[in-house]
Design a protein around this motif. Structure first.
Motif, PDB file in Angstrom:
ATOM      1  N   GLY A 279       0.819  -1.206   0.000  1.00 13.70           N
ATOM      2  CA  GLY A 279       0.000   0.000   0.000  1.00 13.70           C
ATOM      3  C   GLY A 279       0.851   1.253   0.000  1.00 13.70           C
ATOM      4  N   LEU A 280       1.941   1.227   0.760  1.00 11.39           N
ATOM      5  CA  LEU A 280       2.829   2.388   0.840  1.00 11.39           C
ATOM      6  C   LEU A 280       3.412   2.728  -0.526  1.00 11.39           C
ATOM      7  CD1 LEU A 280       4.220   4.486   2.616  1.00 11.39           C
ATOM      8  CD2 LEU A 280       6.004   2.789   3.102  1.00 11.39           C
ATOM      9  N   ARG A 281       3.771   1.713  -1.296  1.00 11.20           N
ATOM     10  CA  ARG A 281       4.303   1.960  -2.643  1.00 11.20           C
ATOM     11  C   ARG A 281       3.265   2.647  -3.525  1.00 11.20           C
ATOM     12  NH1 ARG A 281       6.729  -3.328  -2.258  1.00 11.20           N
ATOM     13  NH2 ARG A 281       5.067  -4.196  -3.556  1.00 11.20           N
ATOM     14  N   VAL A 282       2.011   2.218  -3.397  1.00 12.49           N
ATOM     15  CA  VAL A 282       0.936   2.836  -4.182  1.00 12.49           C
ATOM     16  C   VAL A 282       0.753   4.291  -3.769  1.00 12.49           C
ATOM     17  CG1 VAL A 282      -1.541   2.780  -4.705  1.00 12.49           C
ATOM     18  CG2 VAL A 282      -0.242   0.642  -4.575  1.00 12.49           C
ATOM     19  N   PHE A 283       0.769   4.551  -2.462  1.00 17.35           N
ATOM     20  CA  PHE A 283       0.639   5.935  -1.984  1.00 17.35           C
ATOM     21  C   PHE A 283       1.735   6.813  -2.593  1.00 17.35           C
ATOM     22  CE2 PHE A 283      -1.048   4.037   2.246  1.00 17.35           C
ATOM     23  CZ  PHE A 283      -2.281   3.820   1.670  1.00 17.35           C
ATOM     24  N   GLU A 284       2.961   6.313  -2.546  1.00 19.57           N
ATOM     25  CA  GLU A 284       4.095   7.104  -3.030  1.00 19.57           C
ATOM     26  C   GLU A 284       3.980   7.382  -4.527  1.00 19.57           C
ATOM     27  OE1 GLU A 284       7.322   4.656  -1.760  1.00 19.57           O
ATOM     28  OE2 GLU A 284       7.422   5.563   0.243  1.00 19.57           O
ATOM     29  N   LYS A 285       3.547   6.379  -5.295  1.00 22.15           N
ATOM     30  CA  LYS A 285       3.406   6.564  -6.740  1.00 22.15           C
ATOM     31  C   LYS A 285       2.318   7.584  -7.071  1.00 22.15           C
ATOM     32  CE  LYS A 285       5.122   2.038  -8.234  1.00 22.15           C
ATOM     33  NZ  LYS A 285       4.782   0.733  -8.878  1.00 22.15           N
ATOM     34  N   ARG A 286       1.327   7.701  -6.197  1.00 23.00           N
ATOM     35  CA  ARG A 286       0.227   8.642  -6.434  1.00 23.00           C
ATOM     36  C   ARG A 286       0.472   9.989  -5.761  1.00 23.00           C
ATOM     37  NH1 ARG A 286      -5.520   5.743  -7.338  1.00 23.00           N
ATOM     38  NH2 ARG A 286      -4.769   3.867  -8.392  1.00 23.00           N
ATOM     39  N   GLY A 287       1.628  10.136  -5.160  1.00 23.06           N
ATOM     40  CA  GLY A 287       1.956  11.403  -4.523  1.00 23.06           C
ATOM     41  C   GLY A 287       1.211  11.650  -3.228  1.00 23.06           C
ATOM     42  N   LEU A 288       0.755  10.577  -2.577  1.00 22.21           N
ATOM     43  CA  LEU A 288       0.025  10.697  -1.313  1.00 22.21           C
ATOM     44  C   LEU A 288       0.986  10.519  -0.143  1.00 22.21           C
ATOM     45  CD1 LEU A 288      -3.121   8.526  -2.180  1.00 22.21           C
ATOM     46  CD2 LEU A 288      -2.906  11.017  -2.279  1.00 22.21           C
ATOM     47  N   THR A 289       0.828  11.349   0.857  1.00 28.09           N
ATOM     48  CA  THR A 289       1.685  11.297   2.040  1.00 28.09           C
ATOM     49  C   THR A 289       0.909  10.760   3.233  1.00 28.09           C
ATOM     50  OG1 THR A 289       2.939  13.214   1.259  1.00 28.09           O
ATOM     51  CG2 THR A 289       3.151  12.652   3.582  1.00 28.09           C
ATOM     52  N   VAL A 290       1.538   9.831   3.956  1.00 30.35           N
ATOM     53  CA  VAL A 290       0.963   9.294   5.201  1.00 30.35           C
ATOM     54  C   VAL A 290       1.510  10.125   6.360  1.00 30.35           C
ATOM     55  CG1 VAL A 290       0.805   7.260   6.685  1.00 30.35           C
ATOM     56  CG2 VAL A 290       0.884   6.967   4.197  1.00 30.35           C
ATOM     57  N   PRO A 291       0.672  10.658   7.260  1.00 29.10           N
ATOM     58  CA  PRO A 291      -0.786  10.529   7.334  1.00 29.10           C
ATOM     59  C   PRO A 291      -1.543  11.754   6.811  1.00 29.10           C
ATOM     60  CG  PRO A 291       0.013  11.335   9.419  1.00 29.10           C
ATOM     61  CD  PRO A 291       1.215  11.248   8.504  1.00 29.10           C
ATOM     62  N   ASP A 292      -0.851  12.675   6.131  1.00 27.03           N
ATOM     63  CA  ASP A 292      -1.505  13.922   5.718  1.00 27.03           C
ATOM     64  C   ASP A 292      -2.610  13.695   4.691  1.00 27.03           C
ATOM     65  OD1 ASP A 292       0.216  15.301   7.391  1.00 27.03           O
ATOM     66  OD2 ASP A 292       1.703  15.625   5.810  1.00 27.03           O
ATOM     67  N   ASP A 293      -2.355  12.793   3.728  1.00 20.52           N
ATOM     68  CA  ASP A 293      -3.323  12.553   2.656  1.00 20.52           C
ATOM     69  C   ASP A 293      -4.114  11.264   2.843  1.00 20.52           C
ATOM     70  OD1 ASP A 293      -2.385  14.849   1.181  1.00 20.52           O
ATOM     71  OD2 ASP A 293      -0.637  13.649   0.630  1.00 20.52           O
ATOM     72  N   ILE A 294      -3.529  10.287   3.475  1.00 20.36           N
ATOM     73  CA  ILE A 294      -4.163   8.985   3.685  1.00 20.36           C
ATOM     74  C   ILE A 294      -3.600   8.389   4.972  1.00 20.36           C
ATOM     75  CG2 ILE A 294      -2.415   7.791   2.294  1.00 20.36           C
ATOM     76  CD1 ILE A 294      -6.136   6.791   2.392  1.00 20.36           C
ATOM     77  N   SER A 295      -4.446   7.708   5.725  1.00 15.52           N
ATOM     78  CA  SER A 295      -4.007   7.067   6.968  1.00 15.52           C
ATOM     79  C   SER A 295      -4.003   5.556   6.797  1.00 15.52           C
ATOM     80  CB  SER A 295      -4.923   7.462   8.128  1.00 15.52           C
ATOM     81  OG  SER A 295      -4.797   8.837   8.427  1.00 15.52           O
TER      82      SER A 295
END
Length: 229
Positions: free
Chosen positions: A147-163
């Motif tokens: 999941g973390l790899r997907v977040f990074e590829k989409r430019g999402l930051t944990v926990p600011d954009d997704i938890s």
């Protein structure tokens, strides 16, 4: 040679079954034998089972996530036919019901334990929904890496954009940045209880019975669940 025949050949007084394919005919045969048996993280009729209280652990996770303001909570679970998975799904819904959180069916997605690839695919599925979740619970800490790899590829930051929340409480969770919120299973107590219950069967006159021993774990908040609302 089957597991049962091998155990008999080795003159084993008893067996602890763990990390097995529980549907394997050899495992089923061993569990149904007259040998003293203790099973970890699964239930066989007539056998003693030792495991984390998976229902209560998920309830605690849901309450923690909700305390941060989240209502759109998704759950990527492990194999559907597993006893542990069934109990975690039960706990997930129980926690949501206690808090009046309605969960759409598409927020419950099948994954696999210890499989980042399966979690990556499930994460992409969840993030593609018209109303994606704000927090995703993963089958285990290791699977979260997908999941973390997907977040990074989409430019999402944990926990600011997704938890996100994991499960198991392995060292990996505390070494990630941000530190992954997870539920730590008490492996030492689980192992100790398994040995105690096996020795009780070996030394005592009691026959095999279907006792279930639940071991309490602990929520590790980490820093991967952001405050919203």
């Amino acid at each position: 040679m089957s597991f049962f025949n091998h155990s008999a050949y080795r003159n084993c007084d008893g067996v602890i079954i763990m990390e097995a394919r529980f549907e394997d005919p050899d495992v089923v045969e061993l569990a149904a034998s007259d040998l003293p048996i203790v099973v970890l993280d699964h239930v066989f009729s007539g056998c003693v089972s030792v495991m984390t209280d998976n229902v209560q652990s998920m309830v605690e996770i849901i309450h923690y996530i909700a305390s941060k303001g989240h209502r759109k909570i998704a759950f990527i679970h492990g194999q559907e036919n597993g006893f542990i998975t069934q109990k975690r799904i039960e706990g997930f819904y129980k926690g949501c019901m206690e808090l009046g959180i309605r969960i759409p069916a598409e927020y419950i997605v099948k994954g696999k334990y210890h499989d980042p690839g399966a979690s990556a695919a499930a994460t992409r599925q969840l993030l593609s929904l018209p109303e994606p979740p704000t927090c995703i619970i993963y089958p285990d800490d290791y699977s979260y890496l997908g999941g973390l790899r997907v977040f990074e590829k989409r430019g999402l930051t944990v926990p600011d954009d997704i938890s996100a929340v994991g499960f198991d409480g392995i060292d990996l969770a505390s070494n990630l940045r941000p530190q992954l919120a997870t539920y730590r299973q008490d492996a030492q107590v689980i192992g100790k209880q398994a040995v105690i219950k096996l020795i009780e069967q070996i030394d005592g006159p009691m026959k095999k019975h279907g006792e279930q021993v639940f071991v309490k774990g602990s929520l590790q908040p980490g820093h991967s669940v952001g405050q919203i609302g």
